[in-house]
Design a protein around this motif. Structure first.
Motif, PDB file in Angstrom:
ATOM      1  N   ALA A 135       1.042  -4.640  29.849  1.00  0.00           N
ATOM      2  CA  ALA A 135      -0.382  -4.993  29.861  1.00  0.00           C
ATOM      3  C   ALA A 135      -0.657  -6.234  30.699  1.00  0.00           C
ATOM      4  N   LEU A 136       0.380  -7.051  30.919  1.00  0.00           N
ATOM      5  CA  LEU A 136       0.205  -8.239  31.759  1.00  0.00           C
ATOM      6  C   LEU A 136      -0.095  -7.863  33.209  1.00  0.00           C
ATOM      7  N   ALA A 137       0.152  -6.598  33.549  1.00  0.00           N
ATOM      8  CA  ALA A 137      -0.136  -6.142  34.909  1.00  0.00           C
ATOM      9  C   ALA A 137      -1.635  -6.155  35.194  1.00  0.00           C
ATOM     10  N   VAL A 138      -2.457  -6.100  34.142  1.00  0.00           N
ATOM     11  CA  VAL A 138      -3.910  -6.075  34.343  1.00  0.00           C
ATOM     12  C   VAL A 138      -4.403  -7.389  34.949  1.00  0.00           C
ATOM     13  N   PRO A 139      -4.144  -8.550  34.288  1.00  0.00           N
ATOM     14  CA  PRO A 139      -4.567  -9.805  34.930  1.00  0.00           C
ATOM     15  C   PRO A 139      -3.828 -10.065  36.238  1.00  0.00           C
ATOM     16  N   LEU A 140      -2.586  -9.548  36.335  1.00  0.00           N
ATOM     17  CA  LEU A 140      -1.830  -9.703  37.576  1.00  0.00           C
ATOM     18  C   LEU A 140      -2.540  -8.985  38.719  1.00  0.00           C
ATOM     19  N   TYR A 141      -3.017  -7.781  38.464  1.00  0.00           N
ATOM     20  CA  TYR A 141      -3.737  -7.010  39.486  1.00  0.00           C
ATOM     21  C   TYR A 141      -5.053  -7.685  39.851  1.00  0.00           C
ATOM     22  N   LYS A 142      -5.762  -8.187  38.852  1.00  0.00           N
ATOM     23  CA  LYS A 142      -7.055  -8.817  39.097  1.00  0.00           C
ATOM     24  C   LYS A 142      -6.926 -10.100  39.922  1.00  0.00           C
ATOM     25  N   GLY A 179      -5.341 -19.204  30.224  1.00  0.00           N
ATOM     26  CA  GLY A 179      -6.208 -18.515  31.166  1.00  0.00           C
ATOM     27  C   GLY A 179      -5.538 -17.274  31.725  1.00  0.00           C
ATOM     28  N   LYS A 180      -6.337 -16.352  32.249  1.00  0.00           N
ATOM     29  CA  LYS A 180      -5.795 -15.097  32.770  1.00  0.00           C
ATOM     30  C   LYS A 180      -4.919 -15.315  34.001  1.00  0.00           C
ATOM     31  N   LEU A 181      -5.313 -16.250  34.862  1.00  0.00           N
ATOM     32  CA  LEU A 181      -4.525 -16.521  36.056  1.00  0.00           C
ATOM     33  C   LEU A 181      -3.184 -17.129  35.683  1.00  0.00           C
ATOM     34  N   GLN A 182      -3.184 -18.082  34.765  1.00  0.00           N
ATOM     35  CA  GLN A 182      -1.939 -18.690  34.304  1.00  0.00           C
ATOM     36  C   GLN A 182      -1.011 -17.623  33.713  1.00  0.00           C
ATOM     37  N   GLY A 183      -1.583 -16.718  32.920  1.00  0.00           N
ATOM     38  CA  GLY A 183      -0.781 -15.657  32.315  1.00  0.00           C
ATOM     39  C   GLY A 183      -0.206 -14.708  33.341  1.00  0.00           C
ATOM     40  N   ALA A 184      -1.007 -14.358  34.345  1.00  0.00           N
ATOM     41  CA  ALA A 184      -0.541 -13.451  35.389  1.00  0.00           C
ATOM     42  C   ALA A 184       0.610 -14.064  36.182  1.00  0.00           C
ATOM     43  N   VAL A 185       0.432 -15.311  36.593  1.00  0.00           N
ATOM     44  CA  VAL A 185       1.481 -15.993  37.363  1.00  0.00           C
ATOM     45  C   VAL A 185       2.730 -16.192  36.502  1.00  0.00           C
ATOM     46  N   SER A 186       2.540 -16.519  35.237  1.00  0.00           N
ATOM     47  CA  SER A 186       3.675 -16.725  34.345  1.00  0.00           C
ATOM     48  C   SER A 186       4.486 -15.446  34.167  1.00  0.00           C
ATOM     49  N   SER A 187       3.801 -14.299  34.106  1.00  0.00           N
ATOM     50  CA  SER A 187       4.518 -13.026  33.970  1.00  0.00           C
ATOM     51  C   SER A 187       5.339 -12.723  35.214  1.00  0.00           C
ATOM     52  N   VAL A 188       4.796 -13.062  36.389  1.00  0.00           N
ATOM     53  CA  VAL A 188       5.551 -12.887  37.633  1.00  0.00           C
ATOM     54  C   VAL A 188       6.770 -13.791  37.631  1.00  0.00           C
ATOM     55  N   ALA A 189       6.559 -15.054  37.241  1.00  0.00           N
ATOM     56  CA  ALA A 189       7.658 -16.018  37.210  1.00  0.00           C
ATOM     57  C   ALA A 189       8.738 -15.592  36.230  1.00  0.00           C
ATOM     58  N   MET A 190       8.328 -15.074  35.079  1.00  0.00           N
ATOM     59  CA  MET A 190       9.283 -14.623  34.074  1.00  0.00           C
ATOM     60  C   MET A 190      10.198 -13.524  34.617  1.00  0.00           C
ATOM     61  N   GLY A 191       9.599 -12.528  35.248  1.00  0.00           N
ATOM     62  CA  GLY A 191      10.394 -11.429  35.791  1.00  0.00           C
ATOM     63  C   GLY A 191      11.274 -11.859  36.952  1.00  0.00           C
ATOM     64  N   ALA A 192      10.716 -12.656  37.863  1.00  0.00           N
ATOM     65  CA  ALA A 192      11.480 -13.104  39.029  1.00  0.00           C
ATOM     66  C   ALA A 192      12.615 -14.024  38.622  1.00  0.00           C
ATOM     67  N   ALA A 193      12.371 -14.897  37.654  1.00  0.00           N
ATOM     68  CA  ALA A 193      13.422 -15.812  37.191  1.00  0.00           C
ATOM     69  C   ALA A 193      14.581 -15.049  36.570  1.00  0.00           C
ATOM     70  N   ALA A 194      14.261 -13.964  35.868  1.00  0.00           N
ATOM     71  CA  ALA A 194      15.315 -13.147  35.262  1.00  0.00           C
ATOM     72  C   ALA A 194      16.202 -12.513  36.339  1.00  0.00           C
ATOM     73  N   VAL A 195      15.561 -12.012  37.410  1.00  0.00           N
ATOM     74  CA  VAL A 195      16.319 -11.395  38.503  1.00  0.00           C
ATOM     75  C   VAL A 195      17.166 -12.435  39.225  1.00  0.00           C
ATOM     76  N   LEU A 196      16.577 -13.576  39.557  1.00  0.00           N
ATOM     77  CA  LEU A 196      17.300 -14.631  40.267  1.00  0.00           C
ATOM     78  C   LEU A 196      18.465 -15.165  39.443  1.00  0.00           C
ATOM     79  N   THR A 197      18.237 -15.333  38.154  1.00  0.00           N
ATOM     80  CA  THR A 197      19.306 -15.847  37.280  1.00  0.00           C
ATOM     81  C   THR A 197      20.472 -14.874  37.211  1.00  0.00           C
ATOM     82  N   SER A 198      20.181 -13.603  37.089  1.00  0.00           N
ATOM     83  CA  SER A 198      21.255 -12.602  37.018  1.00  0.00           C
ATOM     84  C   SER A 198      22.071 -12.559  38.304  1.00  0.00           C
ATOM     85  N   ILE A 199      21.454 -12.928  39.427  1.00  0.00           N
ATOM     86  CA  ILE A 199      22.164 -12.917  40.715  1.00  0.00           C
ATOM     87  C   ILE A 199      22.963 -14.205  40.932  1.00  0.00           C
ATOM     88  N   PHE A 200      22.312 -15.348  40.686  1.00  0.00           N
ATOM     89  CA  PHE A 200      22.911 -16.633  41.044  1.00  0.00           C
ATOM     90  C   PHE A 200      23.758 -17.282  39.954  1.00  0.00           C
TER      91      PHE A 200
END
Length: 227
Positions: A72-79, A197-218
């Protein structure tokens, strides 16, 4: 579904919603919904003599619902996609540096305190979401069960005190606040970012997913360097 499971689900949802209402009127780190609701639910379970095993069915159902909630976080992310596209370079650089600093600082502090290698390895995954942390920590010799504890603790602490720390550092930009919270406090922190805020939540969801990928690699590479 038995009555006890329904009761456990009810008190969890009830106290979280109550904590959110209270947070609107009394906004400080100790009234952060995730932190306050967790404490109150633990007190109720202890007072009613409900064990963790008895609470587990409710926990598993609520955990299952995290999947749709995350989607559901994809909604504010898309907006807010145009804002994110505009600041794509800053977002990528911020998440990368934040993930690397989190890993290195965790290992360095553990070494400074002369903790065991197992603790050093386990603490390095505290900033990523639990499923990723459990998988990655086994690669570097950490404890999956302890990793889950570290992850949840980091998430609650970040949700409670992260916004305050950012404010004290005079960081008010919504994108920067979302990046900071999501990178180090994963899903729990993101739930608090959404409250801001919706923008903070959207960016935070992106950061959460990207950080997980980067951590698993590095993480395996960085941990071997420190080791």
């Amino acid at each position: 579904m038995d009555g006890l499971t329904l009761f456990n689900i009810f008190i969890t949802i009830f106290f979280y919603l109550a904590a959110r209402i209270l947070y609107r009127y009394v906004s400080n780190p100790f009234t952060t919904p995730v932190l306050l609701a967790t404490i109150v639910v633990l007190l109720v379970l202890n007072a009613t003599d409900i064990s963790y095993v008895e609470y587990t069915p409710a926990k598993e159902l609520l955990t299952y619902l995290l999947g749709p909630a995350t989607v559901a976080l994809a909604v504010p992310l898309y907006k807010n996609r145009f804002v994110l596209k505009e600041k794509a370079i800053q977002v990528v650089v911020g998440i990368t540096i934040g993930s690397l600093v989190t890993i290195c600082s965790s290992i360095w502090i553990s070494k400074l305190l002369n903790l065991s290698e197992m603790i050093q390895a386990t603490s390095a995954v505290k900033a990523v979401t639990t499923p990723v942390a459990i998988e990655v920590v086994t690669i570097i010799g950490g404890d999956p069960s302890l990793a889950a504890v570290f992850v949840i603790s980091a998430g609650i602490f970040g949700a409670a005190f992260g916004p305050l720390c950012l404010t004290l550092c005079k960081i008010h930009d919504p994108v920067s606040r979302g990046l900071g919270i999501g990178t180090v406090s994963h899903g729990i922190g993101t739930s608090q970012a959404v409250v801001e805020g919706k923008l903070q939540g959207a960016v935070s969801s992106v950061a959460m997913g990207a950080a997980a990928v980067l951590t698993s690699i590095f993480l395996p590479l960085i941990y071997n360097i420190f080791k």
